[in-house]
Design a protein around this motif. Structure first.
Motif, PDB file in Angstrom:
ATOM      1  N   ASN A 121       0.826  -1.208   0.000  1.00 12.74           N
ATOM      2  CA  ASN A 121       0.000   0.000   0.000  1.00 12.74           C
ATOM      3  C   ASN A 121       0.861   1.260   0.000  1.00 12.74           C
ATOM      4  O   ASN A 121       1.891   1.334   0.680  1.00 12.74           O
ATOM      5  CB  ASN A 121      -0.910   0.030   1.236  1.00 12.74           C
ATOM      6  CG  ASN A 121      -2.099  -0.899   1.065  1.00 12.74           C
ATOM      7  OD1 ASN A 121      -2.489  -1.216  -0.049  1.00 12.74           O
ATOM      8  ND2 ASN A 121      -2.678  -1.331   2.186  1.00 12.74           N
ATOM      9  N   ASN A 122       0.390   2.238  -0.771  1.00  7.82           N
ATOM     10  CA  ASN A 122       0.995   3.573  -0.785  1.00  7.82           C
ATOM     11  C   ASN A 122       2.490   3.549  -1.151  1.00  7.82           C
ATOM     12  O   ASN A 122       3.275   4.347  -0.638  1.00  7.82           O
ATOM     13  CB  ASN A 122       0.809   4.262   0.568  1.00  7.82           C
ATOM     14  CG  ASN A 122      -0.653   4.366   0.951  1.00  7.82           C
ATOM     15  OD1 ASN A 122      -1.513   4.648   0.113  1.00  7.82           O
ATOM     16  ND2 ASN A 122      -0.955   4.114   2.223  1.00  7.82           N
ATOM     17  N   ASP A 144       3.973   6.996  -7.874  1.00  5.35           N
ATOM     18  CA  ASP A 144       3.495   7.177  -6.500  1.00  5.35           C
ATOM     19  C   ASP A 144       2.058   6.678  -6.448  1.00  5.35           C
ATOM     20  O   ASP A 144       1.187   7.180  -7.173  1.00  5.35           O
ATOM     21  CB  ASP A 144       3.571   8.659  -6.125  1.00  5.35           C
ATOM     22  CG  ASP A 144       3.183   8.913  -4.668  1.00  5.35           C
ATOM     23  OD1 ASP A 144       2.858   7.938  -3.958  1.00  5.35           O
ATOM     24  OD2 ASP A 144       3.198  10.086  -4.259  1.00  5.35           O
ATOM     25  N   THR A 145       1.809   5.645  -5.618  1.00  6.51           N
ATOM     26  CA  THR A 145       0.473   5.055  -5.536  1.00  6.51           C
ATOM     27  C   THR A 145      -0.192   5.429  -4.212  1.00  6.51           C
ATOM     28  O   THR A 145       0.470   5.803  -3.238  1.00  6.51           O
ATOM     29  CB  THR A 145       0.543   3.520  -5.644  1.00  6.51           C
ATOM     30  OG1 THR A 145       1.227   3.001  -4.496  1.00  6.51           O
ATOM     31  CG2 THR A 145       1.268   3.106  -6.909  1.00  6.51           C
ATOM     32  N   LYS A 146      -1.524   5.282  -4.200  1.00 10.27           N
ATOM     33  CA  LYS A 146      -2.280   5.553  -2.977  1.00 10.27           C
ATOM     34  C   LYS A 146      -3.461   4.600  -2.912  1.00 10.27           C
ATOM     35  O   LYS A 146      -4.189   4.421  -3.899  1.00 10.27           O
ATOM     36  CB  LYS A 146      -2.783   6.997  -2.953  1.00 10.27           C
ATOM     37  CG  LYS A 146      -3.555   7.344  -1.685  1.00 10.27           C
ATOM     38  CD  LYS A 146      -4.028   8.783  -1.699  1.00 10.27           C
ATOM     39  CE  LYS A 146      -4.803   9.103  -0.415  1.00 10.27           C
ATOM     40  NZ  LYS A 146      -5.296  10.501  -0.394  1.00 10.27           N
ATOM     41  N   GLY A 147      -3.646   3.997  -1.740  1.00 19.08           N
ATOM     42  CA  GLY A 147      -4.791   3.120  -1.543  1.00 19.08           C
ATOM     43  C   GLY A 147      -4.714   1.881  -2.411  1.00 19.08           C
ATOM     44  O   GLY A 147      -3.641   1.384  -2.738  1.00 19.08           O
ATOM     45  N   ARG A 201      -1.016   8.508  -7.956  1.00 22.12           N
ATOM     46  CA  ARG A 201      -0.927   9.943  -7.701  1.00 22.12           C
ATOM     47  C   ARG A 201       0.044  10.626  -8.657  1.00 22.12           C
ATOM     48  O   ARG A 201      -0.219  11.724  -9.138  1.00 22.12           O
ATOM     49  CB  ARG A 201      -0.507  10.183  -6.246  1.00 22.12           C
ATOM     50  CG  ARG A 201      -1.559   9.743  -5.249  1.00 22.12           C
ATOM     51  CD  ARG A 201      -1.360  10.377  -3.897  1.00 22.12           C
ATOM     52  NE  ARG A 201      -0.170   9.856  -3.217  1.00 22.12           N
ATOM     53  CZ  ARG A 201       0.106  10.098  -1.932  1.00 22.12           C
ATOM     54  NH1 ARG A 201      -0.710  10.848  -1.208  1.00 22.12           N
ATOM     55  NH2 ARG A 201       1.185   9.592  -1.371  1.00 22.12           N
TER      56      ARG A 201
END
Length: 251
Positions: A220-221, A236-239, A244
């Motif tokens: 995650n994230n 950049d990842t989220k959830g 992102r």
């Protein structure tokens, strides 16, 4: 200005200044030379025999040697019943699959397949000059070329030799990168793991395109830099499935 080369029409007297003229060379002692023009459709030769005293004209349908005895030029005439064929290869069939092109200023490995004797050489020519080569074994060879030898303004061909004999030739196009676009997607897996897929799609100067794709497992994230083909891409990842940021890192 010259008369058309692809013609079966006799070059007339009034057009001699537009014809293609050859000469026999200049004698270093006497200064003598012969200028001549020959028309194949009627076997007529015009000759100008020159020396320090000037030129003397001669013409007729006798053998060329009678007008230009010292000539070592073999003349051919193009005629109007010609045809064109667009060739990308010549001689033995050569496959470069899956390589369709090389990219300017980028290292490349070029796989070559051809039904040729073991020990035959595959040579990459740049404007007629050898820049890389490889030896065939079991009908296969791989040429490795440095990006510094790949120039968008040059012409490339793979030539296959058996000793000094040319067995075949195939043209290899070279392109430049017009654009490179990164994208990323996230798929949720079991637990807190996810599969991140990062793709960079290149568009080339010949209007073709090629994607480079890399898949990695992330948590995650996650935010990191990933190697995708020749590019370093920051994602950049989220959830569970949000991206992102996604962009190519500048060197």
């Amino acid at each position: 200005m010259t008369a058309p080369l692809r013609t079966d029409t006799t070059i007339g007297d009034s057009a001699l200044d537009r014809a293609v003229w050859f000469n026999t060379g200049i004698d270093p002692d006497t200064g003598e030379t012969t200028l001549f023009s020959h028309t194949g459709s009627n076997n007529y030769t015009y000759a100008l025999h020159g020396s320090e005293n000037g030129f003397v004209g001669q013409g007729g349908t006798a053998p060329l040697e009678e007008y230009a005895a010292a000539s070592s030029v073999k003349l051919y005439e193009y005629v109007s019943d010609y045809s064109y064929e667009d060739l990308t290869s010549l001689g033995a069939e050569i496959s470069l699959d899956p390589v369709e092109r090389i990219v300017s200023e980028r290292d490349a490995n070029i796989p070559i397949t051809a039904d040729v004797p073991d020990g035959s050489k595959a040579v990459l020519k740049k404007d007629g000059v050898s820049v890389a080569s490889s030896t065939f074994a079991n009908g296969k060879a791989v040429i490795s070329v440095k990006g510094s030898d790949v120039d968008a303004g040059a012409n490339y061909a793979v030539v296959v030799y058996d000793g000094s004999k040319v067995l075949g030739v195939v043209i290899l196009p070279v392109v430049t990168v017009v654009s490179a676009t990164p994208t990323a997607t996230v798929k949720k897996l079991n637990g807190n793991q996810k599969r991140l897929t990062v793709t960079v799609t290149e568009e080339y100067s010949d209007d073709s395109a090629e994607p480079f794709t890399e898949e990695v497992l992330i948590r995650n994230n996650a935010a990191d830099v990933y190697q995708v083909g020749p590019y370093k891409v920051y994602v950049d990842t989220k959830g569970n499935n949000k991206i992102r940021k996604c962009y190519i890192m500048n060197e």
